[in-house]
Design a protein around this motif. Structure first.
Motif, PDB file in Angstrom:
ATOM      1  N   ILE A   1     -34.853   3.952 -10.857  1.00 34.30           N
ATOM      2  CA  ILE A   1     -35.974   3.952 -10.857  1.00 34.30           C
ATOM      3  C   ILE A   1     -36.264   2.249 -11.233  1.00 34.30           C
ATOM      4  CG2 ILE A   1     -37.783   4.562 -11.722  1.00 34.30           C
ATOM      5  CD1 ILE A   1     -35.996   8.022 -12.407  1.00 34.30           C
ATOM      6  N   GLU A   2     -37.502   2.074 -10.087  1.00 33.46           N
ATOM      7  CA  GLU A   2     -38.363   1.211 -10.750  1.00 33.46           C
ATOM      8  C   GLU A   2     -39.683   1.110 -11.781  1.00 33.46           C
ATOM      9  OE1 GLU A   2     -39.730  -2.518  -7.629  1.00 33.46           O
ATOM     10  OE2 GLU A   2     -40.973  -0.632  -7.194  1.00 33.46           O
ATOM     11  N   HIS A   3     -39.463   0.919 -12.763  1.00 39.25           N
ATOM     12  CA  HIS A   3     -39.891   0.656 -13.762  1.00 39.25           C
ATOM     13  C   HIS A   3     -41.817  -0.430 -14.068  1.00 39.25           C
ATOM     14  CE1 HIS A   3     -41.734   1.306 -18.442  1.00 39.25           C
ATOM     15  NE2 HIS A   3     -41.834  -0.040 -17.668  1.00 39.25           N
ATOM     16  N   ARG A   4     -42.538  -0.117 -13.707  1.00 40.91           N
ATOM     17  CA  ARG A   4     -43.998  -1.359 -13.950  1.00 40.91           C
ATOM     18  C   ARG A   4     -44.590  -0.530 -14.943  1.00 40.91           C
ATOM     19  NH1 ARG A   4     -43.207  -4.845  -9.125  1.00 40.91           N
ATOM     20  NH2 ARG A   4     -42.382  -4.184  -7.643  1.00 40.91           N
ATOM     21  N   ASP A   5     -44.700  -1.939 -16.434  1.00 43.59           N
ATOM     22  CA  ASP A   5     -45.724  -2.085 -16.588  1.00 43.59           C
ATOM     23  C   ASP A   5     -46.669  -2.674 -17.305  1.00 43.59           C
ATOM     24  OD1 ASP A   5     -44.856  -2.946 -18.437  1.00 43.59           O
ATOM     25  OD2 ASP A   5     -42.621  -2.057 -19.262  1.00 43.59           O
ATOM     26  N   SER A   6     -47.371  -2.521 -18.040  1.00 50.08           N
ATOM     27  CA  SER A   6     -48.749  -3.256 -18.180  1.00 50.08           C
ATOM     28  C   SER A   6     -48.451  -4.236 -19.637  1.00 50.08           C
ATOM     29  CB  SER A   6     -50.214  -2.623 -18.939  1.00 50.08           C
ATOM     30  OG  SER A   6     -49.849  -1.064 -20.017  1.00 50.08           O
ATOM     31  N   LEU A   7     -47.102  -4.129 -19.665  1.00 46.46           N
ATOM     32  CA  LEU A   7     -46.252  -5.474 -21.165  1.00 46.46           C
ATOM     33  C   LEU A   7     -46.394  -6.557 -19.848  1.00 46.46           C
ATOM     34  CD1 LEU A   7     -44.169  -4.301 -23.365  1.00 46.46           C
ATOM     35  CD2 LEU A   7     -45.806  -5.670 -23.259  1.00 46.46           C
ATOM     36  N   GLY A   8     -46.335  -6.120 -18.159  1.00 46.32           N
ATOM     37  CA  GLY A   8     -46.036  -6.751 -17.113  1.00 46.32           C
ATOM     38  C   GLY A   8     -44.213  -6.526 -16.796  1.00 46.32           C
ATOM     39  N   THR A   9     -43.352  -5.626 -17.889  1.00 46.72           N
ATOM     40  CA  THR A   9     -42.078  -5.653 -17.502  1.00 46.72           C
ATOM     41  C   THR A   9     -42.211  -4.805 -15.917  1.00 46.72           C
ATOM     42  OG1 THR A   9     -41.956  -5.025 -19.784  1.00 46.72           O
ATOM     43  CG2 THR A   9     -40.303  -4.224 -18.416  1.00 46.72           C
ATOM     44  N   HIS A  10     -40.904  -5.243 -15.513  1.00 47.11           N
ATOM     45  CA  HIS A  10     -40.920  -4.877 -13.702  1.00 47.11           C
ATOM     46  C   HIS A  10     -39.323  -4.663 -14.340  1.00 47.11           C
ATOM     47  CE1 HIS A  10     -39.511  -5.376  -9.162  1.00 47.11           C
ATOM     48  NE2 HIS A  10     -39.658  -4.567  -9.862  1.00 47.11           N
TER      49      HIS A  10
ATOM     50  N   ARG B   1     -47.936  13.936  -5.530  1.00 43.50           N
ATOM     51  CA  ARG B   1     -46.149  13.437  -4.498  1.00 43.50           C
ATOM     52  C   ARG B   1     -45.637  14.636  -5.596  1.00 43.50           C
ATOM     53  NH1 ARG B   1     -47.674   7.756  -2.850  1.00 43.50           N
ATOM     54  NH2 ARG B   1     -49.329   7.461  -5.107  1.00 43.50           N
ATOM     55  N   ALA B   2     -45.564  15.280  -6.436  1.00 43.11           N
ATOM     56  CA  ALA B   2     -45.112  15.692  -7.478  1.00 43.11           C
ATOM     57  C   ALA B   2     -43.571  16.332  -7.286  1.00 43.11           C
ATOM     58  CB  ALA B   2     -45.883  16.887  -8.048  1.00 43.11           C
ATOM     59  N   MET B   3     -42.928  16.145  -8.106  1.00 45.70           N
ATOM     60  CA  MET B   3     -41.628  16.584  -8.208  1.00 45.70           C
ATOM     61  C   MET B   3     -41.642  17.188  -9.170  1.00 45.70           C
ATOM     62  SD  MET B   3     -39.100  13.617  -9.694  1.00 45.70           S
ATOM     63  CE  MET B   3     -37.871  14.205 -10.394  1.00 45.70           C
ATOM     64  N   THR B   4     -40.282  18.250  -8.931  1.00 42.11           N
ATOM     65  CA  THR B   4     -40.302  19.518  -9.537  1.00 42.11           C
ATOM     66  C   THR B   4     -39.329  19.091 -10.738  1.00 42.11           C
ATOM     67  OG1 THR B   4     -41.284  21.284  -8.440  1.00 42.11           O
ATOM     68  CG2 THR B   4     -39.421  22.037 -10.062  1.00 42.11           C
TER      69      THR B   4
ATOM     70  N   GLY C   1     -37.814  11.941  -3.617  1.00 39.37           N
ATOM     71  CA  GLY C   1     -37.846  11.302  -5.192  1.00 39.37           C
ATOM     72  C   GLY C   1     -38.894  11.869  -5.471  1.00 39.37           C
ATOM     73  N   MET C   2     -38.597  10.232  -6.817  1.00 37.45           N
ATOM     74  CA  MET C   2     -40.155  10.387  -7.904  1.00 37.45           C
ATOM     75  C   MET C   2     -40.944   9.160  -7.551  1.00 37.45           C
ATOM     76  SD  MET C   2     -39.283   9.477 -11.986  1.00 37.45           S
ATOM     77  CE  MET C   2     -38.246  10.437 -12.534  1.00 37.45           C
TER      78      MET C   2
ATOM     79  N   GLU D   1     -43.262   4.934 -12.408  1.00 38.46           N
ATOM     80  CA  GLU D   1     -42.098   4.996 -12.229  1.00 38.46           C
ATOM     81  C   GLU D   1     -41.676   5.428 -10.621  1.00 38.46           C
ATOM     82  OE1 GLU D   1     -40.715   7.134 -15.606  1.00 38.46           O
ATOM     83  OE2 GLU D   1     -42.654   7.949 -15.318  1.00 38.46           O
ATOM     84  N   VAL D   2     -41.063   4.938  -9.913  1.00 36.89           N
ATOM     85  CA  VAL D   2     -40.844   4.940  -8.471  1.00 36.89           C
ATOM     86  C   VAL D   2     -39.237   4.857  -8.433  1.00 36.89           C
ATOM     87  CG1 VAL D   2     -41.097   4.273  -6.002  1.00 36.89           C
ATOM     88  CG2 VAL D   2     -42.862   3.803  -7.767  1.00 36.89           C
ATOM     89  N   SER D   3     -38.539   5.756  -7.341  1.00 36.89           N
ATOM     90  CA  SER D   3     -37.231   6.137  -7.365  1.00 36.89           C
ATOM     91  C   SER D   3     -37.139   5.053  -6.021  1.00 36.89           C
ATOM     92  CB  SER D   3     -36.384   7.393  -7.224  1.00 36.89           C
ATOM     93  OG  SER D   3     -37.363   7.715  -5.781  1.00 36.89           O
ATOM     94  N   THR D   4     -35.692   4.118  -6.195  1.00 36.22           N
ATOM     95  CA  THR D   4     -35.965   3.113  -5.195  1.00 36.22           C
ATOM     96  C   THR D   4     -34.952   3.493  -3.905  1.00 36.22           C
ATOM     97  OG1 THR D   4     -34.050   2.504  -6.039  1.00 36.22           O
ATOM     98  CG2 THR D   4     -35.325   1.551  -6.745  1.00 36.22           C
ATOM     99  N   PRO D   5     -35.732   2.512  -2.879  1.00 36.19           N
ATOM    100  CA  PRO D   5     -35.229   2.830  -1.015  1.00 36.19           C
ATOM    101  C   PRO D   5     -33.305   3.158  -1.465  1.00 36.19           C
ATOM    102  CG  PRO D   5     -36.623   1.327  -0.805  1.00 36.19           C
ATOM    103  CD  PRO D   5     -36.405   1.261  -2.857  1.00 36.19           C
ATOM    104  N   ALA D   6     -33.147   2.445  -2.068  1.00 37.58           N
ATOM    105  CA  ALA D   6     -31.560   2.854  -2.074  1.00 37.58           C
ATOM    106  C   ALA D   6     -30.555   3.797  -2.667  1.00 37.58           C
ATOM    107  CB  ALA D   6     -30.873   1.541  -2.720  1.00 37.58           C
ATOM    108  N   THR D   7     -31.672   4.833  -3.175  1.00 34.65           N
ATOM    109  CA  THR D   7     -31.984   5.933  -3.913  1.00 34.65           C
ATOM    110  C   THR D   7     -31.528   7.442  -2.966  1.00 34.65           C
ATOM    111  OG1 THR D   7     -32.454   5.049  -6.357  1.00 34.65           O
ATOM    112  CG2 THR D   7     -32.210   7.545  -5.903  1.00 34.65           C
ATOM    113  N   THR D   8     -30.513   7.965  -2.677  1.00 34.96           N
ATOM    114  CA  THR D   8     -30.397   9.575  -2.355  1.00 34.96           C
ATOM    115  C   THR D   8     -29.979  10.207  -2.651  1.00 34.96           C
ATOM    116  OG1 THR D   8     -27.436   9.133  -1.750  1.00 34.96           O
ATOM    117  CG2 THR D   8     -29.015   7.496  -0.511  1.00 34.96           C
ATOM    118  N   LEU D   9     -29.760  10.053  -3.689  1.00 35.32           N
ATOM    119  CA  LEU D   9     -29.928  11.277  -4.789  1.00 35.32           C
ATOM    120  C   LEU D   9     -29.916  10.952  -5.949  1.00 35.32           C
ATOM    121  CD1 LEU D   9     -28.689  14.663  -4.714  1.00 35.32           C
ATOM    122  CD2 LEU D   9     -26.180  13.501  -6.114  1.00 35.32           C
TER     123      LEU D   9
END
Length: 305
Positions: A77-86, A20-23, A55-56, A107-115
């Motif tokens: 962007i929503e960040h989740r990691d193996s430390l448990g960080t959200h 699902r790559a972005m450039t 998006g990302m 790393e995932v862009s949130t639904p509210a993100t348009t740009l």
């Protein structure tokens, strides 16, 4: 500083994030220059309409031997990691993640993100700290105003302000916005080399004209940098700096090591779902698989290749 003393690096377009790559536009590393200080990776993306680009969506993936630095101009962007960080990455707020011995994140862009529009940067850890424990830091720098410039220092010191974010080598990272026609001279550490990555507008860096996606490189020895916005519209750039990184690194996929063997071991650990990288919880999808390694040995590289 003469025109010839600013080296202009141009970016190449690459896909980011698997199926699902972005450039993105990748400026570091490249053959002519692998690092600026300890900065070893610079991706610049957008502005992208998420409705068109998708998006990302970067699935859980591993890192060793580095710190990631996320900085946005627009979007979230929503960040989740193996430390448990959200955590959320938002414009003007820096997120720095340390993946020394091993970490994984998504790393995932949130639904509210348009740009979606920003930069993703990596810092190579020095040998003494490259197995550092996992860590995550967040900071919101206050803007500083100088001669028509608005400056947000997310790492290091510039324009009389210092970021509290911890790094393992001296570094500079700052967003600069210049009003139309503005000229600003910024005292900098002469022991640092610097790179100015232009995001929008046209900037003159000590006699060299830089356009969007250009990175102007300046060698150590300069006590100040002079920037001019030569256009009738605002300009924006990211300034990176640090003392020359005196170590050679082996960089492959999301790993930074010192030998071919270390890279191959890290890939094997990721493929085996080793505890080394932990687990990213609540991501909707599978982990990113590691690509195949080359049949030849991976070679170390330093500042200039």
């Amino acid at each position: 500083m003469s025109h010839a003393e600013v080296e202009v690096l141009t970016a190449r377009e690459v896909p980011l994030g698997g199926p699902r790559a972005m450039t993105v536009r990748r400026t570091l590393p490249q053959r002519s220059r692998s690092l600026i200080g300890a900065w070893c990776f610079a991706d610049h993306y957008g502005p992208d309409e998420v409705a068109t680009s998708g998006g990302m969506d970067v699935a859980p993936h591993p890192h060793i031997g580095l710190q990631t630095v996320s900085w946005l101009f627009t979007g979230e962007i929503e960040h989740r990691d193996s430390l448990g960080t959200h955590a959320l990455v938002r414009p003007g707020e820096v997120n720095l993640m340390t993946g020394g011995h091993g970490i994984s994140h998504s790393e995932v862009s949130t639904p509210a993100t348009t740009l979606l529009h920003g930069v993703q940067l990596w810092v190579a850890l020095p040998d003494a700290h490259r197995h550092a424990p996992r860590d995550f830091q967040h900071h919101v720098p206050e803007p500083v105003h100088r001669d028509g410039a608005e400056i947000r220092v997310f790492l290091g010191t510039l324009a009389g302000t210092t970021s509290p974010v911890r790094t393992f080598t001296p570094l500079l990272g700052a967003e600069l916005r210049l009003a139309p026609g503005a000229t600003v001279t910024l005292p900098v550490d002469p022991a640092f080399e610097h790179g100015l990555l232009v995001d929008e507008g046209t900037l003159d860096l000590s006699g060299t004209s830089l356009h969007p996606a250009d990175l102007g490189y300046v060698a150590p020895g300069r006590p100040a940098l002079t920037l001019t916005n030569t256009a009738t519209t605002p300009a924006r750039a990211v300034l990176l700096g640090g003392p020359p990184f005196g170590e050679e690194i082996v960089m492959w996929w999301n790993f930074i090591a010192r030998t071919d063997e270390e890279i191959r071991q890290a890939r094997e650990d990721w493929a085996a779902a080793s505890d080394r990288f932990g687990e990213v919880k609540d991501y909707d999808g599978d982990r990113l698989p590691a690509p195949e390694l080359p049949t030849t040995r991976l070679r170390a590289r330093g500042r200039v290749r």
